[in-house]
Scaffold this motif. Structure first.
Motif, PDB file in Angstrom:
ATOM      1  N   LEU A 148       0.862  -1.177   0.000  1.00  0.00           N
ATOM      2  CA  LEU A 148       0.000   0.000   0.000  1.00  0.00           C
ATOM      3  C   LEU A 148       0.903   1.232   0.000  1.00  0.00           C
ATOM      4  O   LEU A 148       1.562   1.520   1.002  1.00  0.00           O
ATOM      5  CB  LEU A 148      -0.912   0.025   1.225  1.00  0.00           C
ATOM      6  N   ALA A 149       0.942   1.918  -1.121  1.00  0.00           N
ATOM      7  CA  ALA A 149       1.812   3.087  -1.272  1.00  0.00           C
ATOM      8  C   ALA A 149       0.955   4.347  -1.219  1.00  0.00           C
ATOM      9  O   ALA A 149       0.172   4.617  -2.132  1.00  0.00           O
ATOM     10  CB  ALA A 149       2.583   3.017  -2.581  1.00  0.00           C
ATOM     11  N   PHE A 150       1.073   5.106  -0.132  1.00  0.00           N
ATOM     12  CA  PHE A 150       0.270   6.308   0.066  1.00  0.00           C
ATOM     13  C   PHE A 150       0.993   7.522  -0.510  1.00  0.00           C
ATOM     14  O   PHE A 150       2.091   7.865  -0.075  1.00  0.00           O
ATOM     15  CB  PHE A 150      -0.007   6.517   1.554  1.00  0.00           C
ATOM     16  N   ASP A 151       0.366   8.151  -1.500  1.00  0.00           N
ATOM     17  CA  ASP A 151       0.938   9.324  -2.164  1.00  0.00           C
ATOM     18  C   ASP A 151       2.412   9.091  -2.506  1.00  0.00           C
ATOM     19  O   ASP A 151       3.284   9.915  -2.219  1.00  0.00           O
ATOM     20  CB  ASP A 151       0.796  10.573  -1.285  1.00  0.00           C
ATOM     21  N   ALA A 152       2.666   7.917  -3.111  1.00  0.00           N
ATOM     22  CA  ALA A 152       4.039   7.617  -3.525  1.00  0.00           C
ATOM     23  C   ALA A 152       4.449   8.568  -4.648  1.00  0.00           C
ATOM     24  O   ALA A 152       3.636   8.840  -5.547  1.00  0.00           O
ATOM     25  CB  ALA A 152       4.137   6.176  -4.001  1.00  0.00           C
ATOM     26  N   PRO A 153       5.673   9.082  -4.633  1.00  0.00           N
ATOM     27  CA  PRO A 153       6.108  10.026  -5.676  1.00  0.00           C
ATOM     28  C   PRO A 153       5.918   9.483  -7.089  1.00  0.00           C
ATOM     29  O   PRO A 153       5.521  10.215  -7.983  1.00  0.00           O
ATOM     30  CB  PRO A 153       7.586  10.247  -5.333  1.00  0.00           C
ATOM     31  N   ASP A 154       6.186   8.183  -7.276  1.00  0.00           N
ATOM     32  CA  ASP A 154       6.024   7.597  -8.603  1.00  0.00           C
ATOM     33  C   ASP A 154       5.681   6.119  -8.434  1.00  0.00           C
ATOM     34  O   ASP A 154       6.542   5.245  -8.585  1.00  0.00           O
ATOM     35  CB  ASP A 154       7.282   7.777  -9.439  1.00  0.00           C
ATOM     36  N   ALA A 155       4.429   5.839  -8.092  1.00  0.00           N
ATOM     37  CA  ALA A 155       4.005   4.464  -7.853  1.00  0.00           C
ATOM     38  C   ALA A 155       4.183   3.563  -9.077  1.00  0.00           C
ATOM     39  O   ALA A 155       4.622   2.414  -8.939  1.00  0.00           O
ATOM     40  CB  ALA A 155       2.559   4.442  -7.378  1.00  0.00           C
ATOM     41  N   PRO A 156       3.860   4.037 -10.309  1.00  0.00           N
ATOM     42  CA  PRO A 156       4.091   3.170 -11.472  1.00  0.00           C
ATOM     43  C   PRO A 156       5.555   2.758 -11.620  1.00  0.00           C
ATOM     44  O   PRO A 156       5.852   1.613 -11.992  1.00  0.00           O
ATOM     45  CB  PRO A 156       3.630   4.037 -12.645  1.00  0.00           C
ATOM     46  N   ALA A 157       6.465   3.697 -11.330  1.00  0.00           N
ATOM     47  CA  ALA A 157       7.893   3.355 -11.423  1.00  0.00           C
ATOM     48  C   ALA A 157       8.271   2.324 -10.373  1.00  0.00           C
ATOM     49  O   ALA A 157       9.069   1.413 -10.627  1.00  0.00           O
ATOM     50  CB  ALA A 157       8.734   4.618 -11.259  1.00  0.00           C
ATOM     51  N   LEU A 158       7.670   2.437  -9.177  1.00  0.00           N
ATOM     52  CA  LEU A 158       7.929   1.457  -8.125  1.00  0.00           C
ATOM     53  C   LEU A 158       7.436   0.078  -8.551  1.00  0.00           C
ATOM     54  O   LEU A 158       8.123  -0.928  -8.352  1.00  0.00           O
ATOM     55  CB  LEU A 158       7.245   1.900  -6.831  1.00  0.00           C
ATOM     56  N   GLN A 159       6.244   0.025  -9.159  1.00  0.00           N
ATOM     57  CA  GLN A 159       5.723  -1.261  -9.628  1.00  0.00           C
ATOM     58  C   GLN A 159       6.613  -1.846 -10.714  1.00  0.00           C
ATOM     59  O   GLN A 159       6.896  -3.059 -10.701  1.00  0.00           O
ATOM     60  CB  GLN A 159       4.298  -1.092 -10.151  1.00  0.00           C
ATOM     61  N   ARG A 160       7.100  -1.007 -11.620  1.00  0.00           N
ATOM     62  CA  ARG A 160       8.005  -1.511 -12.674  1.00  0.00           C
ATOM     63  C   ARG A 160       9.288  -2.048 -12.067  1.00  0.00           C
ATOM     64  O   ARG A 160       9.812  -3.079 -12.505  1.00  0.00           O
ATOM     65  CB  ARG A 160       8.316  -0.397 -13.676  1.00  0.00           C
ATOM     66  N   ALA A 161       9.787  -1.368 -11.043  1.00  0.00           N
ATOM     67  CA  ALA A 161      11.037  -1.806 -10.409  1.00  0.00           C
ATOM     68  C   ALA A 161      10.869  -3.134  -9.681  1.00  0.00           C
ATOM     69  O   ALA A 161      11.844  -3.863  -9.482  1.00  0.00           O
ATOM     70  CB  ALA A 161      11.519  -0.734  -9.432  1.00  0.00           C
ATOM     71  N   LEU A 162       9.614  -3.463  -9.284  1.00  0.00           N
ATOM     72  CA  LEU A 162       9.364  -4.713  -8.572  1.00  0.00           C
ATOM     73  C   LEU A 162       8.819  -5.817  -9.468  1.00  0.00           C
ATOM     74  O   LEU A 162       8.670  -6.949  -9.037  1.00  0.00           O
ATOM     75  CB  LEU A 162       8.354  -4.471  -7.442  1.00  0.00           C
ATOM     76  N   PRO A 182       5.909 -12.506  -6.556  1.00  0.00           N
ATOM     77  CA  PRO A 182       5.053 -11.407  -7.024  1.00  0.00           C
ATOM     78  C   PRO A 182       4.769 -10.371  -5.933  1.00  0.00           C
ATOM     79  O   PRO A 182       4.426 -10.722  -4.800  1.00  0.00           O
ATOM     80  CB  PRO A 182       3.761 -12.123  -7.445  1.00  0.00           C
ATOM     81  N   ILE A 183       4.918  -9.101  -6.295  1.00  0.00           N
ATOM     82  CA  ILE A 183       4.627  -7.983  -5.397  1.00  0.00           C
ATOM     83  C   ILE A 183       3.772  -6.992  -6.164  1.00  0.00           C
ATOM     84  O   ILE A 183       4.160  -6.514  -7.227  1.00  0.00           O
ATOM     85  CB  ILE A 183       5.922  -7.289  -4.909  1.00  0.00           C
ATOM     86  N   HIS A 184       2.594  -6.686  -5.627  1.00  0.00           N
ATOM     87  CA  HIS A 184       1.666  -5.771  -6.285  1.00  0.00           C
ATOM     88  C   HIS A 184       1.620  -4.458  -5.515  1.00  0.00           C
ATOM     89  O   HIS A 184       1.445  -4.449  -4.291  1.00  0.00           O
ATOM     90  CB  HIS A 184       0.273  -6.379  -6.360  1.00  0.00           C
ATOM     91  N   VAL A 185       1.760  -3.350  -6.223  1.00  0.00           N
ATOM     92  CA  VAL A 185       1.711  -2.024  -5.602  1.00  0.00           C
ATOM     93  C   VAL A 185       0.324  -1.435  -5.804  1.00  0.00           C
ATOM     94  O   VAL A 185      -0.182  -1.365  -6.926  1.00  0.00           O
ATOM     95  CB  VAL A 185       2.777  -1.089  -6.204  1.00  0.00           C
ATOM     96  N   LEU A 186      -0.291  -1.024  -4.705  1.00  0.00           N
ATOM     97  CA  LEU A 186      -1.598  -0.387  -4.735  1.00  0.00           C
ATOM     98  C   LEU A 186      -1.411   1.078  -4.341  1.00  0.00           C
ATOM     99  O   LEU A 186      -1.073   1.383  -3.194  1.00  0.00           O
ATOM    100  CB  LEU A 186      -2.546  -1.091  -3.763  1.00  0.00           C
ATOM    101  N   SER A 187      -1.572   1.967  -5.304  1.00  0.00           N
ATOM    102  CA  SER A 187      -1.352   3.393  -5.068  1.00  0.00           C
ATOM    103  C   SER A 187      -2.599   4.015  -4.453  1.00  0.00           C
ATOM    104  O   SER A 187      -3.714   3.873  -4.986  1.00  0.00           O
ATOM    105  CB  SER A 187      -1.014   4.091  -6.385  1.00  0.00           C
TER     106      SER A 187
END
Length: 542
Positions: A465-479, A485-490
């Motif tokens: 759970l990424a709260f107001d992440a600066p760049d959540a899509p980039a974090l998901q790409r990096a993972l 499997p790791i899923h990022v929920l912005s």
């Protein structure tokens, strides 16, 4: 008085696979012994991870009678992951009140705390046969290629080797031997697997015995838990009453010490006790019996839920009293904890330490459940004269002194976290939280901006759970290239969920596939998340 049926039982034919010299030619990844709610929950959890299993059930249908009669919001959150929760909610009857009586005087009105922001109510009454049927239907509809249910397959022998387990099975069409890499025993209180492994429970078996009886009767009484202590209909003992949907009512009443259980369970004696209590309540509507059973309360557990290539869950691993709805619900949490860990071990994503954590976490949870349940059991059925004297004093005072009433609290089941789990990731120094789950504890549900709920997004992967992440899509790409499997929920750092998690810009919560928190940070990057997941799944044993 004739017994009636409220459930349309499907009778399943026996399954006998192709064999050569009495041995099934196919080797299974996982064999689940027991097709009740816990065994089916394990199979569904494995299927969500892409792991096939065969479920071996001795009977030819789902269970007879109500058996477990209530599910918690945590169980519903788990069932949501396999598409079962909606069906349970359609048939189930939520309740949020309770009444306790001393003889005929009300001494406690209980309000069960509700969470208006959560997707599911705190407690829902529903008979176990419905839950099992909905699980069977989910296995057919969603995972037909990963779950095979073999009805009328009875376990008669078990042998382990370093690489797997052999099971000897009998069916009406013959006997055969099945080989599996792993076996999960979910075959209930009288587990054949536990007996074949010569495992012994430790704990307390209470002397009190109870009759459980279902009846069908129209009544305007609202749903809720009703408990009578020393009522005229059952003098010197206790009686519980719960309402279910479709005009069904469940009685649980304690037998007195001078009663012969084999005589007491005879229909004519049970029906007379029910008739007497309904007259006490002023209920005059006609009624019909549905089901009768005999039950004994116990607080028992194995010390280890892993024995070689065999893992045990639910009543096969532990027994807790029915008071506080901890039986089925704790078993479903066993399955939720075990399924992803076993799947990760099979895939090579998790090591021996991860698999051992199943016992560490769930034995801890069982002991916590036993600690609370034993208090309820001792109040419902005092184990010694001193306990009985104390209970009489409490009940006698409760009608006039409100402060005494908390001692009658039935202590309904709550989800147990794992504060000392070997998997927990340490919280960074200087990071404080005014709210939100700590490591080892289950997520707190709340609505999301898109109208869904958090419980609908947990698992089968790790969830960040990424709260107001600066760049959540980039974090998901990096993972995205992580083996696990790791899923990022912005999410926004505002609104009901953010408040429940004391979230601010940059806060990140990382949940395991079972919905328990692994780690939380005020600021996290892909490297830190990867390291926490790797330590959880592949960390060296301490």
């Amino acid at each position: 008085m004739d017994f009636v049926s409220y459930f349309d039982y499907e009778q399943h034919p026996p399954v006998m696979p192709a064999t050569t010299n009495g041995r099934e030619t196919h080797r299974h990844r996982v064999a689940v012994v027991g097709g009740g709610p816990i065994g089916l929950a394990v199979a569904l959890g494995l299927a969500r991870q892409g792991i096939a299993s065969v479920v071996l059930e001795a009977d030819d249908s789902v269970c007879l009678g109500s058996r477990a009669g209530c599910v918690t919001s945590r169980t519903l959150e788990i069932l949501e992951q396999s598409g079962v929760a909606d069906a349970v909610m359609r048939q189930g009857l939520p309740w949020a009140e309770g009444w306790s009586y001393y003889r005929t005087e009300e001494v406690l009105h209980l309000d069960v705390p509700q969470d208006a922001a959560a997707r599911f109510p705190r407690l829902v009454n529903i008979q176990q046969c419905y839950i099992e049927q909905y699980m069977v239907e989910a296995a057919r509809a969603r995972y037909a290629d990963l779950i095979e249910i073999r009805w009328q397959n009875r376990l008669e022998g078990l042998r382990q080797s370093q690489g797997g387990v052999e099971l000897d099975l009998s069916t009406p069409e013959g006997r055969y031997t099945l080989s599996a890499d792993w076996v999960v025993a979910a075959d209930g209180a009288h587990s054949a697997v536990r007996k074949l492994l010569q495992l012994r429970f430790a704990g307390t078996r209470y002397e009190g015995q109870y009759i459980i009886a279902d009846i069908k009767m129209k009544s305007a009484l609202p749903p809720g838990r009703r408990a009578w202590f020393d009522p005229p209909s059952n003098p010197g003992a206790t009686l519980l009453l719960h309402k279910h949907r479709d005009d069904l009512w469940r009685f649980d009443y304690q037998l007195r010490e001078d009663e012969d259980p084999q005589e007491a369970v005879k229909p004519e004696n049970v029906l007379q006790r029910i008739r007497s209590h309904l007259e006490l309540m002023g209920e005059q509507a006609p009624w019909q019996p549905v089901w009768i059973s005999l039950y004994r309360a116990s607080c028992l557990t194995l010390e280890d839920y892993r024995h070689g290539r065999v893992l045990l869950a639910g009543d096969a691993a532990h027994l807790v009293p029915i008071f506080g709805v901890r039986g089925l619900n704790s078993g479903v949490e066993d399955a939720n904890n075990l399924a992803w860990k076993l799947a990760y071990a099979i895939r090579g994503w998790g090591n021996e330490r991860l698999l051992r954590s199943y016992t560490a976490e769930r034995v801890f949870a069982t002991r916590e459940n036993m600690r609370h349940a034993s208090k309820s059991a001792e109040f419902m059925a005092p184990p010694a004269p001193a306990f009985a004297l104390m209970r009489s004093a409490v009940l006698g005072l409760a009608g006039r002194h409100p402060w005494v009433r908390r001692l009658i609290d039935p202590r309904q089941s709550t989800t147990v976290g794992y504060p000392q789990s070997p998997l927990n990731h340490p919280q960074p120094e200087g990071e404080d939280y005014a709210a939100g789950p700590a490591s080892g504890f289950a997520f707190v549900d709340a609505p999301l901006p898109d109208g869904s709920h958090l419980c609908q997004h947990i698992g089968p992967h790790f969830t960040a759970l990424a709260f107001d992440a600066p760049d959540a899509p980039a974090l998901q790409r990096a993972l995205s290239d992580s083996q696990v499997p790791i899923h990022v929920l912005s999410l926004p750092a505002r609104g009901p969920l953010a408040e429940r998690y004391d979230a601010r810009a940059g806060t990140l919560y990382l949940f395991r596939p079972d919905g328990n928190l692994l780690a939380r940070w005020r600021h996290a990057d892909a490297a830190g998340i990867r390291a926490a997941v790797a330590q959880c799944c592949q960390g060296d044993a301490p």
